[in-house]
Design a protein around this motif. Sequence first.
Motif, PDB file in Angstrom:
ATOM      1  N   PHE A 136      56.414   1.035  -2.126  1.00 36.63           N
ATOM      2  CA  PHE A 136      55.445   1.164  -1.044  1.00 36.63           C
ATOM      3  C   PHE A 136      54.549  -0.070  -0.977  1.00 36.63           C
ATOM      4  O   PHE A 136      53.959  -0.459  -1.987  1.00 36.63           O
ATOM      5  CB  PHE A 136      54.565   2.402  -1.233  1.00 36.63           C
ATOM      6  N   ILE A 137      54.487  -0.685   0.197  1.00 40.20           N
ATOM      7  CA  ILE A 137      53.487  -1.714   0.444  1.00 40.20           C
ATOM      8  C   ILE A 137      52.200  -0.984   0.827  1.00 40.20           C
ATOM      9  O   ILE A 137      52.215  -0.103   1.696  1.00 40.20           O
ATOM     10  CB  ILE A 137      53.903  -2.657   1.580  1.00 40.20           C
ATOM     11  N   LYS A 138      51.097  -1.363   0.174  1.00 42.53           N
ATOM     12  CA  LYS A 138      49.815  -0.719   0.472  1.00 42.53           C
ATOM     13  C   LYS A 138      48.737  -1.779   0.668  1.00 42.53           C
ATOM     14  O   LYS A 138      48.714  -2.793  -0.033  1.00 42.53           O
ATOM     15  CB  LYS A 138      49.402   0.213  -0.674  1.00 42.53           C
ATOM     16  N   LEU A 139      47.872  -1.505   1.617  1.00 41.50           N
ATOM     17  CA  LEU A 139      46.724  -2.390   1.820  1.00 41.50           C
ATOM     18  C   LEU A 139      45.531  -1.591   2.332  1.00 41.50           C
ATOM     19  O   LEU A 139      45.694  -0.558   2.982  1.00 41.50           O
ATOM     20  CB  LEU A 139      47.063  -3.539   2.768  1.00 41.50           C
ATOM     21  N   ASN A 140      44.350  -2.071   1.997  1.00 45.85           N
ATOM     22  CA  ASN A 140      43.111  -1.525   2.547  1.00 45.85           C
ATOM     23  C   ASN A 140      42.586  -2.516   3.591  1.00 45.85           C
ATOM     24  O   ASN A 140      42.723  -3.729   3.425  1.00 45.85           O
ATOM     25  CB  ASN A 140      42.055  -1.330   1.454  1.00 45.85           C
ATOM     26  N   TYR A 141      41.991  -1.991   4.640  1.00 41.91           N
ATOM     27  CA  TYR A 141      41.445  -2.886   5.658  1.00 41.91           C
ATOM     28  C   TYR A 141      40.031  -2.444   6.040  1.00 41.91           C
ATOM     29  O   TYR A 141      39.675  -1.264   5.954  1.00 41.91           O
ATOM     30  CB  TYR A 141      42.340  -2.915   6.897  1.00 41.91           C
ATOM     31  N   VAL A 142      39.231  -3.421   6.431  1.00 44.12           N
ATOM     32  CA  VAL A 142      37.882  -3.182   6.922  1.00 44.12           C
ATOM     33  C   VAL A 142      37.700  -4.032   8.168  1.00 44.12           C
ATOM     34  O   VAL A 142      37.980  -5.237   8.158  1.00 44.12           O
ATOM     35  CB  VAL A 142      36.798  -3.558   5.879  1.00 44.12           C
ATOM     36  N   VAL A 143      37.252  -3.412   9.241  1.00 47.49           N
ATOM     37  CA  VAL A 143      36.947  -4.132  10.475  1.00 47.49           C
ATOM     38  C   VAL A 143      35.429  -4.129  10.629  1.00 47.49           C
ATOM     39  O   VAL A 143      34.797  -3.073  10.662  1.00 47.49           O
ATOM     40  CB  VAL A 143      37.603  -3.467  11.702  1.00 47.49           C
ATOM     41  N   ARG A 144      34.846  -5.323  10.706  1.00 45.43           N
ATOM     42  CA  ARG A 144      33.389  -5.453  10.812  1.00 45.43           C
ATOM     43  C   ARG A 144      32.991  -6.071  12.142  1.00 45.43           C
ATOM     44  O   ARG A 144      33.755  -6.832  12.749  1.00 45.43           O
ATOM     45  CB  ARG A 144      32.839  -6.343   9.683  1.00 45.43           C
ATOM     46  N   ASP A 145      31.787  -5.744  12.562  1.00 46.82           N
ATOM     47  CA  ASP A 145      31.168  -6.446  13.679  1.00 46.82           C
ATOM     48  C   ASP A 145      30.818  -7.850  13.199  1.00 46.82           C
ATOM     49  O   ASP A 145      30.149  -8.014  12.177  1.00 46.82           O
ATOM     50  CB  ASP A 145      29.913  -5.708  14.147  1.00 46.82           C
ATOM     51  N   LYS A 146      31.288  -8.858  13.909  1.00 49.58           N
ATOM     52  CA  LYS A 146      31.123 -10.231  13.446  1.00 49.58           C
ATOM     53  C   LYS A 146      29.654 -10.648  13.400  1.00 49.58           C
ATOM     54  O   LYS A 146      29.245 -11.463  12.570  1.00 49.58           O
ATOM     55  CB  LYS A 146      31.904 -11.174  14.366  1.00 49.58           C
ATOM     56  N   THR A 147      28.855 -10.080  14.262  1.00 51.12           N
ATOM     57  CA  THR A 147      27.441 -10.469  14.344  1.00 51.12           C
ATOM     58  C   THR A 147      26.592  -9.747  13.309  1.00 51.12           C
ATOM     59  O   THR A 147      25.838 -10.376  12.555  1.00 51.12           O
ATOM     60  CB  THR A 147      26.888 -10.172  15.747  1.00 51.12           C
ATOM     61  N   THR A 148      26.744  -8.440  13.232  1.00 52.86           N
ATOM     62  CA  THR A 148      25.872  -7.638  12.350  1.00 52.86           C
ATOM     63  C   THR A 148      26.490  -7.367  10.987  1.00 52.86           C
ATOM     64  O   THR A 148      25.804  -6.918  10.073  1.00 52.86           O
ATOM     65  CB  THR A 148      25.549  -6.291  13.015  1.00 52.86           C
ATOM     66  N   GLN A 149      27.801  -7.590  10.856  1.00 53.07           N
ATOM     67  CA  GLN A 149      28.550  -7.308   9.624  1.00 53.07           C
ATOM     68  C   GLN A 149      28.630  -5.812   9.306  1.00 53.07           C
ATOM     69  O   GLN A 149      29.010  -5.414   8.215  1.00 53.07           O
ATOM     70  CB  GLN A 149      27.943  -8.049   8.418  1.00 53.07           C
ATOM     71  N   SER A 150      28.283  -4.987  10.256  1.00 59.43           N
ATOM     72  CA  SER A 150      28.404  -3.540  10.056  1.00 59.43           C
ATOM     73  C   SER A 150      29.873  -3.132  10.182  1.00 59.43           C
ATOM     74  O   SER A 150      30.653  -3.764  10.909  1.00 59.43           O
ATOM     75  CB  SER A 150      27.559  -2.780  11.075  1.00 59.43           C
ATOM     76  N   ILE A 151      30.271  -2.080   9.460  1.00 58.29           N
ATOM     77  CA  ILE A 151      31.655  -1.628   9.462  1.00 58.29           C
ATOM     78  C   ILE A 151      31.956  -0.814  10.718  1.00 58.29           C
ATOM     79  O   ILE A 151      31.276   0.178  11.011  1.00 58.29           O
ATOM     80  CB  ILE A 151      31.961  -0.796   8.204  1.00 58.29           C
ATOM     81  N   ILE A 152      32.974  -1.246  11.447  1.00 56.12           N
ATOM     82  CA  ILE A 152      33.422  -0.523  12.640  1.00 56.12           C
ATOM     83  C   ILE A 152      34.483   0.505  12.251  1.00 56.12           C
ATOM     84  O   ILE A 152      34.478   1.639  12.730  1.00 56.12           O
ATOM     85  CB  ILE A 152      34.003  -1.500  13.685  1.00 56.12           C
ATOM     86  N   LYS A 153      35.374   0.085  11.353  1.00 57.04           N
ATOM     87  CA  LYS A 153      36.482   0.959  10.955  1.00 57.04           C
ATOM     88  C   LYS A 153      37.036   0.479   9.631  1.00 57.04           C
ATOM     89  O   LYS A 153      37.020  -0.708   9.323  1.00 57.04           O
ATOM     90  CB  LYS A 153      37.582   0.926  12.030  1.00 57.04           C
ATOM     91  N   GLN A 154      37.533   1.428   8.843  1.00 55.62           N
ATOM     92  CA  GLN A 154      38.185   1.053   7.590  1.00 55.62           C
ATOM     93  C   GLN A 154      39.220   2.106   7.220  1.00 55.62           C
ATOM     94  O   GLN A 154      39.172   3.241   7.705  1.00 55.62           O
ATOM     95  CB  GLN A 154      37.164   0.895   6.462  1.00 55.62           C
TER      96      GLN A 154
END
Length: 204
Positions: A136-154
């Motif tokens: 199994f290939i596994k990865l974790n991802y985090v999508v952040r707002d580029k300006t505020t660095q707040s997490i949009i999705k993970q």
Amino acid sequence: MTKIVTDHYAKKEALKPVNVDNLKINTDLIRSVPGYCRSSYQRFYTVPLLVYFFSREIIRCQVNPNIYVNATNKEINKLLESNKEKLDNKQIEIAYTSIPNSFNHSYKHQVVSLQFLFFGFTFYTNKNETYSPIGFIKLNYVVRDKTTQSIIKQGELTEQIANLYTLKNSYESRKKFVEDFVNLYDINTTNACQLIAQNLVNQL
């Protein structure tokens, strides 16, 4: 084994760095392998008896996992190039946690030799096989707002790599047999990389 595998990946320039301007990549949890691969004997022994001889050899080959990190990153870049709106004011962080990277080559040889008064009789069998387990290939991802660095999705993504098994034909050379398996193994794993890359882009 090492030469055959190295030749295959070197022709593809599989370790050539991939431009990841739009991604922040972490591979700290992936154990590296020097060069393109590393091969080692897992087992080798012979059993000589009066009229019977048995030998077995198992070689394990570990492919550098960065080859498939690069393949996944390359596919993500390609998909994002045609979906640039997915990157609007976003920063993407990817942490690879698992990349299966090994397969085995097994060789068994048996000989029965009987000597009678005026003639002898010898019978032998060979079994030459290569195989890789399900992985199994596994990865974790985090999508952040580029300006505020707040997490949009993970989240975490997983893609299964099917097991492979091939058995050598009697007329086929051992070198050609291993070359064909390495090519099949590469295609199989690269397909999984493309699927997990597509899944990641779909999440953005």
